[in-house]
Design a protein around this motif. Structure first.
Motif, PDB file in Angstrom:
ATOM      1  N   VAL A  16       0.841  -1.204   0.000  1.00 43.22           N
ATOM      2  CA  VAL A  16       0.000   0.000   0.000  1.00 43.22           C
ATOM      3  C   VAL A  16       0.882   1.262   0.000  1.00 43.22           C
ATOM      4  N   GLU A  17       1.916   1.263   0.837  1.00 46.58           N
ATOM      5  CA  GLU A  17       2.793   2.445   0.927  1.00 46.58           C
ATOM      6  C   GLU A  17       3.593   2.620  -0.370  1.00 46.58           C
ATOM      7  N   ALA A  18       4.040   1.507  -0.944  1.00 50.84           N
ATOM      8  CA  ALA A  18       4.794   1.590  -2.204  1.00 50.84           C
ATOM      9  C   ALA A  18       3.888   2.135  -3.302  1.00 50.84           C
ATOM     10  N   GLU A  19       2.623   1.708  -3.298  1.00 50.76           N
ATOM     11  CA  GLU A  19       1.685   2.217  -4.310  1.00 50.76           C
ATOM     12  C   GLU A  19       1.362   3.684  -4.082  1.00 50.76           C
ATOM     13  N   SER A  20       1.358   4.101  -2.820  1.00 47.36           N
ATOM     14  CA  SER A  20       1.158   5.526  -2.532  1.00 47.36           C
ATOM     15  C   SER A  20       2.299   6.322  -3.142  1.00 47.36           C
ATOM     16  N   SER A  21       3.515   5.846  -2.921  1.00 47.95           N
ATOM     17  CA  SER A  21       4.680   6.551  -3.441  1.00 47.95           C
ATOM     18  C   SER A  21       4.600   6.664  -4.970  1.00 47.95           C
ATOM     19  N   GLU A  49       8.277  10.697   0.892  1.00 49.19           N
ATOM     20  CA  GLU A  49       7.820  10.378   2.261  1.00 49.19           C
ATOM     21  C   GLU A  49       7.113   9.032   2.289  1.00 49.19           C
ATOM     22  N   GLU A  50       6.313   8.775   1.258  1.00 49.42           N
ATOM     23  CA  GLU A  50       5.606   7.483   1.211  1.00 49.42           C
ATOM     24  C   GLU A  50       6.603   6.331   1.092  1.00 49.42           C
ATOM     25  N   ARG A  51       7.679   6.570   0.364  1.00 52.35           N
ATOM     26  CA  ARG A  51       8.713   5.530   0.256  1.00 52.35           C
ATOM     27  C   ARG A  51       9.335   5.276   1.633  1.00 52.35           C
ATOM     28  N   GLN A  52       9.521   6.341   2.389  1.00 55.54           N
ATOM     29  CA  GLN A  52      10.057   6.177   3.750  1.00 55.54           C
ATOM     30  C   GLN A  52       9.078   5.371   4.615  1.00 55.54           C
ATOM     31  N   HIS A  53       7.783   5.610   4.429  1.00 53.65           N
ATOM     32  CA  HIS A  53       6.786   4.831   5.195  1.00 53.65           C
ATOM     33  C   HIS A  53       6.928   3.342   4.860  1.00 53.65           C
ATOM     34  N   MET A  54       7.161   3.075   3.577  1.00 55.24           N
ATOM     35  CA  MET A  54       7.324   1.686   3.154  1.00 55.24           C
ATOM     36  C   MET A  54       8.594   1.086   3.784  1.00 55.24           C
ATOM     37  N   GLU A  92      -9.097  10.692  -1.660  1.00 58.11           N
ATOM     38  CA  GLU A  92      -9.764   9.388  -1.681  1.00 58.11           C
ATOM     39  C   GLU A  92      -8.740   8.285  -1.386  1.00 58.11           C
ATOM     40  N   HIS A  93      -7.555   8.436  -2.003  1.00 55.34           N
ATOM     41  CA  HIS A  93      -6.489   7.467  -1.801  1.00 55.34           C
ATOM     42  C   HIS A  93      -6.092   7.402  -0.320  1.00 55.34           C
ATOM     43  N   GLU A  94      -5.887   8.574   0.289  1.00 56.48           N
ATOM     44  CA  GLU A  94      -5.457   8.591   1.695  1.00 56.48           C
ATOM     45  C   GLU A  94      -6.542   8.015   2.612  1.00 56.48           C
ATOM     46  N   THR A  95      -7.803   8.239   2.266  1.00 53.89           N
ATOM     47  CA  THR A  95      -8.881   7.672   3.079  1.00 53.89           C
ATOM     48  C   THR A  95      -8.827   6.141   3.008  1.00 53.89           C
ATOM     49  N   ASN A  96      -8.541   5.626   1.810  1.00 57.27           N
ATOM     50  CA  ASN A  96      -8.402   4.161   1.676  1.00 57.27           C
ATOM     51  C   ASN A  96      -7.210   3.651   2.469  1.00 57.27           C
ATOM     52  N   VAL A  97      -6.099   4.405   2.423  1.00 59.80           N
ATOM     53  CA  VAL A  97      -4.901   3.985   3.175  1.00 59.80           C
ATOM     54  C   VAL A  97      -5.221   3.937   4.673  1.00 59.80           C
ATOM     55  N   THR A  98      -5.973   4.923   5.141  1.00 60.35           N
ATOM     56  CA  THR A  98      -6.358   4.930   6.562  1.00 60.35           C
ATOM     57  C   THR A  98      -7.127   3.656   6.893  1.00 60.35           C
ATOM     58  N   SER A 125      -1.460   8.183  13.407  1.00 58.81           N
ATOM     59  CA  SER A 125      -1.426   9.658  13.502  1.00 58.81           C
ATOM     60  C   SER A 125      -1.014  10.299  12.187  1.00 58.81           C
ATOM     61  N   GLU A 126      -0.095   9.674  11.487  1.00 62.26           N
ATOM     62  CA  GLU A 126       0.344  10.219  10.193  1.00 62.26           C
ATOM     63  C   GLU A 126      -0.848  10.342   9.234  1.00 62.26           C
ATOM     64  N   GLN A 127      -1.716   9.343   9.254  1.00 58.68           N
ATOM     65  CA  GLN A 127      -2.873   9.376   8.343  1.00 58.68           C
ATOM     66  C   GLN A 127      -3.813  10.526   8.670  1.00 58.68           C
ATOM     67  N   ILE A 128      -3.967  10.830   9.965  1.00 56.82           N
ATOM     68  CA  ILE A 128      -4.851  11.952  10.333  1.00 56.82           C
ATOM     69  C   ILE A 128      -4.292  13.223   9.693  1.00 56.82           C
ATOM     70  N   GLU A 129      -2.967  13.410   9.820  1.00 52.66           N
ATOM     71  CA  GLU A 129      -2.329  14.610   9.241  1.00 52.66           C
ATOM     72  C   GLU A 129      -2.484  14.650   7.733  1.00 52.66           C
ATOM     73  N   GLU A 130      -2.270  13.518   7.097  1.00 55.71           N
ATOM     74  CA  GLU A 130      -2.312  13.500   5.631  1.00 55.71           C
ATOM     75  C   GLU A 130      -3.709  13.754   5.095  1.00 55.71           C
ATOM     76  N   GLU A 131      -4.702  13.176   5.764  1.00 60.04           N
ATOM     77  CA  GLU A 131      -6.077  13.424   5.308  1.00 60.04           C
ATOM     78  C   GLU A 131      -6.438  14.893   5.483  1.00 60.04           C
TER      79      GLU A 131
HETATM   80 FE1  OFO Z   1       1.866   6.543   4.024  1.00 59.14          FE
HETATM   81  O1  OFO Z   1       0.885   7.973   4.394  1.00 59.14           O
HETATM   82 FE2  OFO Z   1      -0.112   8.477   2.861  1.00 59.14          FE
HETATM   83  O2  OFO Z   1      -0.504   7.024   2.061  1.00 59.14           O
END
Ligand code: OFO
Length: 169
Positions: A16-21, A49-54, A92-98, A125-131
């Motif tokens: 999921v994180e790699a696909e976000s990146s 940043e998404e790559r770092q999450h991965m 929409e993508h970030e909501t799915n990631v959450t 917490s990161e997802q709250i910020e990103e959304e």
């Molecule tokens: Fe990894 O935080 Fe957005 O998707």
């Protein structure tokens, strides 16, 4: 040692994180070609940043005796209708990631793996910020509408966000 269900949930999240990146990278490239250099800088940075999450997940899985799987990725969209459309997709993508993160947390609780549960709280917490960020940008874009001058300012503002240190965002 990670149990198999947790290992699988974390490997799914790696994908999921790699696909976000990848998604952010595709959007950045589109924005760059559209002459929106500030927006492109913001999206390129976010892709990193998404790559770092991965990577954080890859390391956690391996450190806990599991095997991180580096996934195959599907090609993201090449073209987007408008910048508003880009950020609507992004929200929409970030909501799915959450939702995906919440399901990993759910597996942790079911499996009573409190260490991984604790590790996952950073992602929660990161997802709250990103959304919130995606929602705020989308609101601004709605105000910009078709006004080219306002779009110029918007793009310049995103350049400033991209250049700001993490603590100031
Ligand atoms: Fe990894 O935080 Fe957005 O998707």
């Amino acid at each position: 040692m990670l149990n198999k269900k947790i290992e699988k949930a974390l490997n799914d999240q790696i994908k999921v994180e790699a696909e976000s990146s990848q998604a952010y990278l595709a959007m950045a490239s589109w924005a760059e070609r559209a002459g929106l250099s500030g927006t492109a800088a913001f999206l390129y940075k976010h892709s990193d940043e998404e790559r770092q999450h991965m990577l954080k997940l890859v390391k956690f899985v391996n450190d806990r005796g599991g095997q991180a799987v580096i996934p195959e990725l599907k090609q993201p969209a090449k073209d987007y209708k408008t910048l508003q459309n880009v950020f609507a997709l992004l929200l929409e993508h970030e909501t799915n990631v959450t939702n995906e993160i919440n399901s990993v947390v759910d597996v942790c609780l079911k499996e009573k793996d409190y260490t991984t549960h604790n590790f996952m709280q950073w992602y929660v917490s990161e997802q709250i910020e990103e959304e919130t960020l995606a929602r705020n940008i989308l609101d601004k874009l709605k105000l910009v509408g078709n006004d080219n001058g306002a779009m110029y300012m918007f793009d310049r503002d995103l350049l400033a966000v991209a250049a700001a240190p993490e603590s100031e965002k």
